[in-house]
Design a protein around this motif. Structure first.
Motif, PDB file in Angstrom:
ATOM      1  N   MET A 103      19.426   1.037   0.764  1.00 43.34           N
ATOM      2  CA  MET A 103      19.731   0.407   2.058  1.00 43.34           C
ATOM      3  C   MET A 103      20.202   1.499   3.006  1.00 43.34           C
ATOM      4  O   MET A 103      21.188   2.193   2.726  1.00 43.34           O
ATOM      5  N   ILE A 104      19.480   1.675   4.091  1.00 43.43           N
ATOM      6  CA  ILE A 104      19.873   2.713   5.046  1.00 43.43           C
ATOM      7  C   ILE A 104      20.270   2.070   6.360  1.00 43.43           C
ATOM      8  O   ILE A 104      19.906   0.937   6.659  1.00 43.43           O
ATOM      9  N   GLY A 105      21.028   2.799   7.152  1.00 42.86           N
ATOM     10  CA  GLY A 105      21.447   2.273   8.437  1.00 42.86           C
ATOM     11  C   GLY A 105      22.019   3.358   9.316  1.00 42.86           C
ATOM     12  O   GLY A 105      22.406   4.429   8.834  1.00 42.86           O
ATOM     13  N   GLY A 106      22.046   3.092  10.610  1.00 42.96           N
ATOM     14  CA  GLY A 106      22.605   4.069  11.529  1.00 42.96           C
ATOM     15  C   GLY A 106      22.281   3.725  12.967  1.00 42.96           C
ATOM     16  O   GLY A 106      21.612   2.728  13.255  1.00 42.96           O
ATOM     17  N   LEU A 107      22.774   4.559  13.877  1.00 41.74           N
ATOM     18  CA  LEU A 107      22.594   4.340  15.309  1.00 41.74           C
ATOM     19  C   LEU A 107      21.410   5.134  15.839  1.00 41.74           C
ATOM     20  O   LEU A 107      21.168   6.273  15.420  1.00 41.74           O
ATOM     21  N   GLY A 108      20.672   4.522  16.750  1.00 41.12           N
ATOM     22  CA  GLY A 108      19.551   5.194  17.380  1.00 41.12           C
ATOM     23  C   GLY A 108      19.260   4.559  18.726  1.00 41.12           C
ATOM     24  O   GLY A 108      19.795   3.496  19.052  1.00 41.12           O
ATOM     25  N   LYS A 109      18.380   5.187  19.499  1.00 43.02           N
ATOM     26  CA  LYS A 109      18.068   4.676  20.830  1.00 43.02           C
ATOM     27  C   LYS A 109      16.577   4.415  21.007  1.00 43.02           C
ATOM     28  O   LYS A 109      15.737   5.176  20.522  1.00 43.02           O
ATOM     29  N   ILE A 110      16.268   3.311  21.697  1.00 40.61           N
ATOM     30  CA  ILE A 110      14.920   3.029  22.170  1.00 40.61           C
ATOM     31  C   ILE A 110      15.027   2.863  23.678  1.00 40.61           C
ATOM     32  O   ILE A 110      15.776   2.011  24.165  1.00 40.61           O
ATOM     33  N   ASN A 111      14.310   3.699  24.428  1.00 41.48           N
ATOM     34  CA  ASN A 111      14.338   3.629  25.902  1.00 41.48           C
ATOM     35  C   ASN A 111      15.770   3.683  26.445  1.00 41.48           C
ATOM     36  O   ASN A 111      16.151   2.896  27.312  1.00 41.48           O
ATOM     37  N   HIS A 163       0.839  -1.199   0.000  1.00 37.03           N
ATOM     38  CA  HIS A 163       0.000   0.000   0.000  1.00 37.03           C
ATOM     39  C   HIS A 163       0.876   1.253   0.000  1.00 37.03           C
ATOM     40  O   HIS A 163       1.827   1.351   0.795  1.00 37.03           O
ATOM     41  N   PRO A 164       0.590   2.207  -0.890  1.00 33.27           N
ATOM     42  CA  PRO A 164       1.456   3.396  -1.003  1.00 33.27           C
ATOM     43  C   PRO A 164       1.518   4.242   0.258  1.00 33.27           C
ATOM     44  O   PRO A 164       2.469   5.003   0.448  1.00 33.27           O
ATOM     45  N   ASN A 165       0.535   4.125   1.141  1.00 37.23           N
ATOM     46  CA  ASN A 165       0.541   4.903   2.381  1.00 37.23           C
ATOM     47  C   ASN A 165       1.156   4.139   3.556  1.00 37.23           C
ATOM     48  O   ASN A 165       1.216   4.657   4.668  1.00 37.23           O
ATOM     49  N   ARG A 166       1.593   2.917   3.296  1.00 42.04           N
ATOM     50  CA  ARG A 166       2.162   2.094   4.367  1.00 42.04           C
ATOM     51  C   ARG A 166       3.490   2.693   4.837  1.00 42.04           C
ATOM     52  O   ARG A 166       4.297   3.149   4.022  1.00 42.04           O
ATOM     53  N   PRO A 167       3.750   2.715   6.155  1.00 42.86           N
ATOM     54  CA  PRO A 167       5.020   3.275   6.637  1.00 42.86           C
ATOM     55  C   PRO A 167       6.226   2.442   6.196  1.00 42.86           C
ATOM     56  O   PRO A 167       6.150   1.213   6.133  1.00 42.86           O
ATOM     57  N   TYR A 168       7.318   3.142   5.885  1.00 46.20           N
ATOM     58  CA  TYR A 168       8.546   2.499   5.440  1.00 46.20           C
ATOM     59  C   TYR A 168       9.583   2.519   6.567  1.00 46.20           C
ATOM     60  O   TYR A 168       9.335   3.011   7.665  1.00 46.20           O
ATOM     61  N   THR A 169      10.755   2.014   6.266  1.00 52.18           N
ATOM     62  CA  THR A 169      11.802   1.864   7.282  1.00 52.18           C
ATOM     63  C   THR A 169      12.111   3.162   8.025  1.00 52.18           C
ATOM     64  O   THR A 169      12.158   3.186   9.259  1.00 52.18           O
ATOM     65  N   LEU A 170      12.319   4.255   7.296  1.00 56.59           N
ATOM     66  CA  LEU A 170      12.651   5.524   7.950  1.00 56.59           C
ATOM     67  C   LEU A 170      11.519   6.025   8.832  1.00 56.59           C
ATOM     68  O   LEU A 170      11.764   6.683   9.856  1.00 56.59           O
ATOM     69  N   ASP A 171      10.280   5.721   8.449  1.00 56.63           N
ATOM     70  CA  ASP A 171       9.140   6.109   9.288  1.00 56.63           C
ATOM     71  C   ASP A 171       9.223   5.402  10.641  1.00 56.63           C
ATOM     72  O   ASP A 171       8.993   6.015  11.692  1.00 56.63           O
ATOM     73  N   TYR A 172       9.531   4.106  10.605  1.00 54.79           N
ATOM     74  CA  TYR A 172       9.656   3.348  11.844  1.00 54.79           C
ATOM     75  C   TYR A 172      10.825   3.863  12.682  1.00 54.79           C
ATOM     76  O   TYR A 172      10.692   4.071  13.891  1.00 54.79           O
ATOM     77  N   ILE A 173      11.972   4.069  12.039  1.00 52.57           N
ATOM     78  CA  ILE A 173      13.152   4.521  12.781  1.00 52.57           C
ATOM     79  C   ILE A 173      12.913   5.875  13.433  1.00 52.57           C
ATOM     80  O   ILE A 173      13.218   6.076  14.612  1.00 52.57           O
ATOM     81  N   ASN A 174      12.333   6.803  12.683  1.00 52.73           N
ATOM     82  CA  ASN A 174      12.069   8.140  13.234  1.00 52.73           C
ATOM     83  C   ASN A 174      11.057   8.087  14.369  1.00 52.73           C
ATOM     84  O   ASN A 174      11.170   8.826  15.354  1.00 52.73           O
ATOM     85  N   ALA A 175      10.054   7.203  14.236  1.00 52.81           N
ATOM     86  CA  ALA A 175       9.043   7.071  15.292  1.00 52.81           C
ATOM     87  C   ALA A 175       9.624   6.414  16.542  1.00 52.81           C
ATOM     88  O   ALA A 175       9.293   6.789  17.671  1.00 52.81           O
ATOM     89  N   LEU A 176      10.509   5.444  16.342  1.00 51.93           N
ATOM     90  CA  LEU A 176      11.085   4.705  17.466  1.00 51.93           C
ATOM     91  C   LEU A 176      12.191   5.487  18.170  1.00 51.93           C
ATOM     92  O   LEU A 176      12.341   5.408  19.387  1.00 51.93           O
ATOM     93  N   CYS A 177      12.985   6.219  17.374  1.00 50.50           N
ATOM     94  CA  CYS A 177      14.194   6.856  17.923  1.00 50.50           C
ATOM     95  C   CYS A 177      14.081   8.362  18.105  1.00 50.50           C
ATOM     96  O   CYS A 177      14.859   8.949  18.863  1.00 50.50           O
ATOM     97  N   GLY A 178      13.169   8.994  17.375  1.00 49.06           N
ATOM     98  CA  GLY A 178      13.076  10.449  17.441  1.00 49.06           C
ATOM     99  C   GLY A 178      14.342  11.107  16.925  1.00 49.06           C
ATOM    100  O   GLY A 178      14.864  10.743  15.871  1.00 49.06           O
ATOM    101  N   ASP A 179      14.874  12.043  17.707  1.00 49.75           N
ATOM    102  CA  ASP A 179      16.061  12.800  17.289  1.00 49.75           C
ATOM    103  C   ASP A 179      17.367  12.060  17.548  1.00 49.75           C
ATOM    104  O   ASP A 179      18.445  12.586  17.241  1.00 49.75           O
ATOM    105  N   THR A 180      17.300  10.868  18.120  1.00 51.26           N
ATOM    106  CA  THR A 180      18.550  10.166  18.479  1.00 51.26           C
ATOM    107  C   THR A 180      19.158   9.408  17.296  1.00 51.26           C
ATOM    108  O   THR A 180      20.273   8.910  17.415  1.00 51.26           O
TER     109      THR A 180
END
Length: 317
Positions: A97-105, A64-81
């Motif tokens: 292919m994207i990748g990087g460091l982020g924080k959850i809790n 579905h074209p409105n389905r969230p993609y990888t960056l949507d999940y990462i930004n939602a999970l990690c915010g500004d981190t």
């Protein structure tokens, strides 16, 4: 909002509800009861449609074209981190292919995943989520960095397959994917894989080896897409629905065959219909599985992962 073919009854009821509300606002007629009846019918129709989805309909929802993609999940999970990292230190920086460091809790994770585009321009920029060899080598570089600093890895799978162009084959597409599979089996940090959309062929497997493999409810995971399977077996794409059933590619099929460890429930209507609750569910499951995996020593972690994949399938000697 875009609607799939099987969602048209929902579209009609939503349009009726909108008209009903407008009539109530623009006139002195009390339409409260009428609106409530339509809302009730809409809820019942939604539940009925999404309770009885076919394999092909789940494939459609995963795209579905409105389905969230990888960056949507990462930004939602990690915010500004989240800090994105680039390049394979060899050929190029693969935008698919994207990748990087982020924080959850307050826990650091190395996030890796395929990224699709939202319109024609970004789809071309991201190569429709189809990574080249340098994309898989970038992913491996980031995994090795995570291992060095004892950071767990989270992989988001959403690809129609690895890029199959001549230049990709020249640069060793098959070897890059095979190398990733080998290295991921013996990585000494927890690996959590989440299938958030399409999980097609070696393109998915290249970042798909994990201690915990989670699969969203309306996604698919298979060696080949239903369309390609149909074109091989029937010489036509018209049999894609039959192919989808035969491939056993849905989340319940994967769970039954012990290919994935857990199915993450989606809101009624799919992940795109309620992004916030979807993100929260994925975040909760990732952290839940990480808390279990961090109890294991690196040696036990690798042995358990090896055993898990060695026990898959059926062998008749």
């Amino acid at each position: 909002m875009e609607y799939l073919d099987f969602e048209l009854p929902i579209k009609e009821l939503e349009e009726q509800l909108t008209k009903c509300v407008i009539i109530g606002e623009e006139s002195d007629v009390d339409v409260t009861q009428t609106c409530k009846k339509i809302e009730k019918k809409l809820l019942e129709t939604r539940k009925e449609i999404y309770k009885n989805l076919t394999s092909w309909q789940r494939v459609q929802l995963s795209r579905h074209p409105n389905r969230p993609y990888t960056l949507d999940y990462i930004n939602a999970l990690c915010g500004d981190t989240f800090l994105e990292l680039h390049g394979d230190r060899n050929v190029a920086d693969d935008k698919a292919m994207i990748g990087g460091l982020g924080k959850i809790n307050d826990q650091s994770f190395m996030f890796i995943g395929q990224q699709k585009g939202y319109n024609t321009k970004t789809r071309q920029y991201r190569n429709f989520g189809m990574a080249n060899p340098e994309g898989y080598r970038k992913a491996l570089r980031l995994m090795k960095s995570a291992e060095k600093f004892n950071v767990p890895v989270v992989c988001f799978i959403d690809t129609p397959g690895a890029y199959a162009g001549i230049e990709a084959e020249e640069r060793g597409q098959g070897e890059a994917i095979a190398r990733n599979i080998l290295e991921m089996t013996r990585l000494k940090v927890p690996i959590i894989v989440v299938i958030i959309g399409e999980g097609a062929s070696g393109g998915a497997l290249g970042i798909g080896v994990g201690d915990s493999v989670l699969m969203l409810e309306n996604t698919w995971y298979s060696v080949i897409s239903p369309e390609s399977c149909s074109s091989i077996l029937w010489r036509s794409w018209e049999f894609k629905e039959q192919a989808a059933d035969a491939l056993k590619l849905t989340a319940p099929d994967m769970k039954k065959m012990k290919i994935v460890d857990e199915i993450v429930k989606e809101p009624i209507g799919g992940a795109h219909s309620d992004r916030e609750n979807t993100f929260e569910a994925v975040k909760s499951k990732i952290f839940e599985h990480f808390q279990e995996l961090e109890k294991l020593s690196p040696k036990d972690l690798v042995n358990k992962r090896m055993d898990k994949y060695a026990n898959m399938g059926v062998f008749n000697g």
